[in-house]
Design an enzyme around this catalytic site. Structure first.
Site, PDB file in Angstrom:
ATOM      1  N   ASP A  83       0.852  -1.183   0.000  1.00 55.98           N
ATOM      2  CA  ASP A  83       0.000   0.000   0.000  1.00 55.98           C
ATOM      3  C   ASP A  83       0.900   1.250   0.000  1.00 55.98           C
ATOM      4  O   ASP A  83       1.858   1.313   0.766  1.00 55.98           O
ATOM      5  CB  ASP A  83      -0.834  -0.071   1.299  1.00 55.98           C
ATOM      6  CG  ASP A  83      -2.094   0.749   1.254  1.00 55.98           C
ATOM      7  OD1 ASP A  83      -2.458   1.214   0.169  1.00 55.98           O
ATOM      8  OD2 ASP A  83      -2.715   0.906   2.326  1.00 55.98           O
ATOM      9  N   SER A 226     -12.957   2.358   5.123  1.00 59.03           N
ATOM     10  CA  SER A 226     -13.582   1.660   6.243  1.00 59.03           C
ATOM     11  C   SER A 226     -14.902   2.352   6.546  1.00 59.03           C
ATOM     12  O   SER A 226     -15.047   3.555   6.334  1.00 59.03           O
ATOM     13  CB  SER A 226     -12.685   1.715   7.489  1.00 59.03           C
ATOM     14  OG  SER A 226     -11.669   0.735   7.408  1.00 59.03           O
ATOM     15  N   ASN A 266     -10.124  -0.176  -0.187  1.00 59.87           N
ATOM     16  CA  ASN A 266      -9.149  -0.341   0.890  1.00 59.87           C
ATOM     17  C   ASN A 266      -9.789  -0.196   2.263  1.00 59.87           C
ATOM     18  O   ASN A 266     -10.431   0.814   2.550  1.00 59.87           O
ATOM     19  CB  ASN A 266      -8.038   0.694   0.748  1.00 59.87           C
ATOM     20  CG  ASN A 266      -7.114   0.397  -0.412  1.00 59.87           C
ATOM     21  OD1 ASN A 266      -7.394  -0.469  -1.242  1.00 59.87           O
ATOM     22  ND2 ASN A 266      -5.999   1.100  -0.465  1.00 59.87           N
ATOM     23  N   THR A 269      -9.064   0.337   9.014  1.00 61.42           N
ATOM     24  CA  THR A 269      -9.589   0.732  10.324  1.00 61.42           C
ATOM     25  C   THR A 269     -10.619  -0.251  10.879  1.00 61.42           C
ATOM     26  O   THR A 269     -10.590  -0.572  12.070  1.00 61.42           O
ATOM     27  CB  THR A 269     -10.193   2.149  10.215  1.00 61.42           C
ATOM     28  OG1 THR A 269      -9.145   3.061   9.878  1.00 61.42           O
ATOM     29  CG2 THR A 269     -10.829   2.581  11.525  1.00 61.42           C
TER      30      THR A 269
HETATM   31 ZN   LIG Z   1      -4.523   4.608   1.114  1.00 62.11          ZN
END
Ligand SMILES: [Zn+2]
Length: 343
Positions: A83, A226, A266, A269
């Protein structure tokens, strides 16, 4: 099966009209949580490691844990992706380690915090595309800057400070040949994304739809996605945590994104919240416990649950068996035939 390329996974997701969660990991328990969720829901998988994670766990450990995952969960197509690579050098080290995809985030300078120029972004991303495609490895680029900071990465800005310009996105894809494109539409890294439920003013889904309209064949990536569910926040706070009230990206907005070209989502969290809540609960209810397994096991189970739920919501569930992996050597051949920019 061996690790597969992100490009193949996203091409298949595009054909099937679904999204694939990219879940961050730092250790064995998190990798196991994701793979167990994938087995339960029969989902293809993207496992990703930030620079902070690669430093924390060490590339060799991460890579070999992932190889173990591909042996134990042989029926699941699995991508290993770093990432936010901050430089071609960071991406090169990941490619050499055996990652099957890389992210070159040239939207920031190599310090990982200063917003860069368009020309700089094109230059470093193009360099990574040439190096990666020669080995069949996929490249994700980023145009516009995400909000917040995570693992020391990020401009620390409001999510709206550097939204992606749709025309710049077109030019960027054209000049770099990236396989997937991360865009900034108001989301931020970390737990504190929005201080009230997001509206069209703070989460710019109309902008995302416009980008997709101009780049219908590019796999879009939503970072900082998230959902930061209230029930997971509540568990942490019930057992002694002190999270401030916060809102994430609602699943229905992500699903709208998936209808409009978003293929990679993505999520970090939500996994962190799930694990921390489970650990706090054990500590509060069983203060006599001191065996790490007594809290890591429920933590792993809690992460598995939230991920299985996301896999179902993103539509990737049920698609693990749809295809056979294409080798990186074959991918490299295809890139060579079509020109580095495979579009
Ligand atoms: Zn990112």
């Amino acid at each position: 099966m061996p690790l597969v390329s992100l490009r193949q996974l996203l091409d298949e997701a595009s054909k099937g009209g679904y999204g694939v969660g990219a879940f961050n990991v730092n250790n064995m328990e998190q990798i196991q949580a994701i793979m167990e969720a994938a087995r339960k829901t029969r989902s293809p998988v993207i496992v990703q490691a930030s620079r902070g994670s690669r430093a924390y766990s060490n590339d060799q450990f991460l890579y070999h844990l992932m190889l173990a995952a591909t042996e134990v969960y042989a029926e699941i197509p699995t991508v290993l992706h770093p990432d936010h690579g901050n430089s071609p050098k960071t991406c090169k080290s990941a490619i050499e380690m055996g990652f099957t995809s890389v992210m070159m985030d040239g939207s920031l300078m190599a310090d990982g915090k200063t917003p860069s120029s368009f020309q700089y972004n094109v230059k470093v991303t193009r360099e990574v595309v040439e190096m990666a495609h020669a080995r069949g490895v996929t490249v994700e680029g980023e145009i516009g800057c995400l909000g917040g900071i995570e693992d020391g990465h990020g401009a620390g800005l409001d999510g709206l400070a550097h939204l992606t310009d749709p025309d710049e996105a077109v030019e960027f894809v054209h000049q770099t040949g990236v396989d997937a494109l991360a865009i900034a539409v108001g989301t931020s890294h970390g737990a504190y994304k929005f201080n009230r439920p997001p509206t069209g003013e703070t989460l710019k889904m109309a902008r995302l739809i416009e980008i997709h309209r101009k780049l219908p064949n590019v796999h879009l990536v939503m970072h900082g996605s998230s959902s930061v569910p209230k029930d997971l926040q509540d568990i942490i706070n019930r057992y002694g945590g002190k999270l401030k009230p916060t809102w994430g990206v609602p699943v229905k907005e992500i699903q709208l994104g998936i209808k409009n070209g978003v293929r990679k989502i993505n999520v970090d969290t939500d996994s962190r919240l799930a694990m921390t809540g489970a650990i706090r609960k054990v500590f509060a209810e069983h203060p006599e416990e001191f065996d790490p397994r007594s809290y890591l096991k429920p933590a792993r189970e809690a992460m598995k649950e939230v991920i299985a739920q996301r896999m179902t919501e993103f539509g990737q569930a049920g698609h693990a068996g749809d295809y056979q992996p294409i080798s990186l050597a074959e991918m490299a051949k295809r890139y060579a035939q079509t020109g580095a920019s495979a579009r």
